[in-house]
Design a protein around this motif. Structure first.
Motif, PDB file in Angstrom:
ATOM      1  N   ASN A  27       0.857  -1.180   0.000  1.00  0.00           N
ATOM      2  CA  ASN A  27       0.000   0.000   0.000  1.00  0.00           C
ATOM      3  C   ASN A  27       0.897   1.236   0.000  1.00  0.00           C
ATOM      4  OD1 ASN A  27      -1.902   1.989   0.471  1.00  0.00           O
ATOM      5  ND2 ASN A  27      -2.976   0.828   2.039  1.00  0.00           N
ATOM      6  N   PHE A  28       0.778   2.105  -1.034  1.00  0.00           N
ATOM      7  CA  PHE A  28       1.624   3.300  -1.072  1.00  0.00           C
ATOM      8  C   PHE A  28       1.002   4.394  -1.922  1.00  0.00           C
ATOM      9  CE2 PHE A  28       2.973   0.613  -4.553  1.00  0.00           C
ATOM     10  CZ  PHE A  28       3.204   1.481  -5.595  1.00  0.00           C
ATOM     11  N   LYS A  41      -2.171  -8.296  -2.161  1.00  0.00           N
ATOM     12  CA  LYS A  41      -2.951  -7.162  -2.639  1.00  0.00           C
ATOM     13  C   LYS A  41      -2.027  -5.968  -2.829  1.00  0.00           C
ATOM     14  CE  LYS A  41      -7.209  -4.670  -1.810  1.00  0.00           C
ATOM     15  NZ  LYS A  41      -8.445  -4.602  -1.063  1.00  0.00           N
ATOM     16  N   VAL A  42      -2.257  -5.229  -3.925  1.00  0.00           N
ATOM     17  CA  VAL A  42      -1.485  -4.017  -4.201  1.00  0.00           C
ATOM     18  C   VAL A  42      -2.457  -2.855  -4.303  1.00  0.00           C
ATOM     19  CG1 VAL A  42       0.083  -2.862  -5.811  1.00  0.00           C
ATOM     20  CG2 VAL A  42       0.263  -5.340  -5.466  1.00  0.00           C
ATOM     21  N   VAL A  43      -2.288  -1.852  -3.430  1.00  0.00           N
ATOM     22  CA  VAL A  43      -3.156  -0.675  -3.416  1.00  0.00           C
ATOM     23  C   VAL A  43      -2.276   0.558  -3.595  1.00  0.00           C
ATOM     24  CG1 VAL A  43      -4.851   0.661  -2.112  1.00  0.00           C
ATOM     25  CG2 VAL A  43      -4.775  -1.830  -1.856  1.00  0.00           C
ATOM     26  N   VAL A  44      -2.542   1.319  -4.672  1.00  0.00           N
ATOM     27  CA  VAL A  44      -1.695   2.452  -5.031  1.00  0.00           C
ATOM     28  C   VAL A  44      -2.543   3.698  -5.251  1.00  0.00           C
ATOM     29  CG1 VAL A  44      -0.008   3.287  -6.704  1.00  0.00           C
ATOM     30  CG2 VAL A  44      -0.176   0.847  -6.246  1.00  0.00           C
ATOM     31  N   LYS A  45      -2.124   4.805  -4.667  1.00  0.00           N
ATOM     32  CA  LYS A  45      -2.691   6.106  -5.023  1.00  0.00           C
ATOM     33  C   LYS A  45      -1.658   6.726  -5.952  1.00  0.00           C
ATOM     34  CE  LYS A  45      -5.430   6.917  -0.904  1.00  0.00           C
ATOM     35  NZ  LYS A  45      -5.622   7.741   0.285  1.00  0.00           N
ATOM     36  N   GLY A  46      -1.763   6.393  -7.227  1.00  0.00           N
ATOM     37  CA  GLY A  46      -0.787   6.786  -8.228  1.00  0.00           C
ATOM     38  C   GLY A  46      -0.764   5.713  -9.297  1.00  0.00           C
TER      39      GLY A  46
END
Length: 135
Positions: A27-28, A41-46
């Motif tokens: 998460n980043f 799980k991969v969570v990206v704001k970008g």
């Protein structure tokens, strides 16, 4: 970086190289690139790029998701998904824009979001389409 020291969405804040294996949640904020193996799980704001050597079994959320390797799972993109010619994707795509290059392998379903309702596709003032297919 901006002068204030804060990171912008275009700064590379995560890199997982070849030979690196990660299990869990990533998460980043910002941009990242994964060339290794990820399960979870991969969570990206970008934006996130899965390179040609990437092997990912994961649900992915991000603004822009670019796939060059092998990804299995659900990709949810707030902006767009780009499957490069070297990609092998198995699962569900959910995005407002999808680009699949010639040679990419796509096995699954695709749900388009965003300006998908009939009313949103037309200019309310003159009734003309906002989007049009041009040959």
């Amino acid at each position: 970086k901006e002068e204030s020291g804060r990171r912008g969405a275009d700064d590379l804040v995560l890199y997982i190289g070849k030979g690196v294996e990660l299990k869990g949640t990533v998460n980043f904020d910002g941009s990242g690139r994964i060339d290794g193996k990820v399960e979870g799980k991969v969570v990206v704001k970008g934006s996130i790029v899965f390179g040609e050597g990437a092997m990912v079994t994961s649900d992915v959320e991000g603004d822009t998701v670019v796939v060059g390797g092998k990804v299995t799972g659900t990709i949810t993109a707030r902006q767009k998904v780009h499957l490069l010619r070297s990609s092998v994707f198995t699962g569900d795509l959910i995005a407002s824009s999808v680009l699949i290059e010639d040679g990419a392998q796509f096995n699954g379903t695709c749900k388009m979001t965003g300006a998908s309702s009939h009313d949103e596709n037309f200019n309310k003032e003159n009734g003309k389409p906002i989007l049009a297919a041009v040959r």
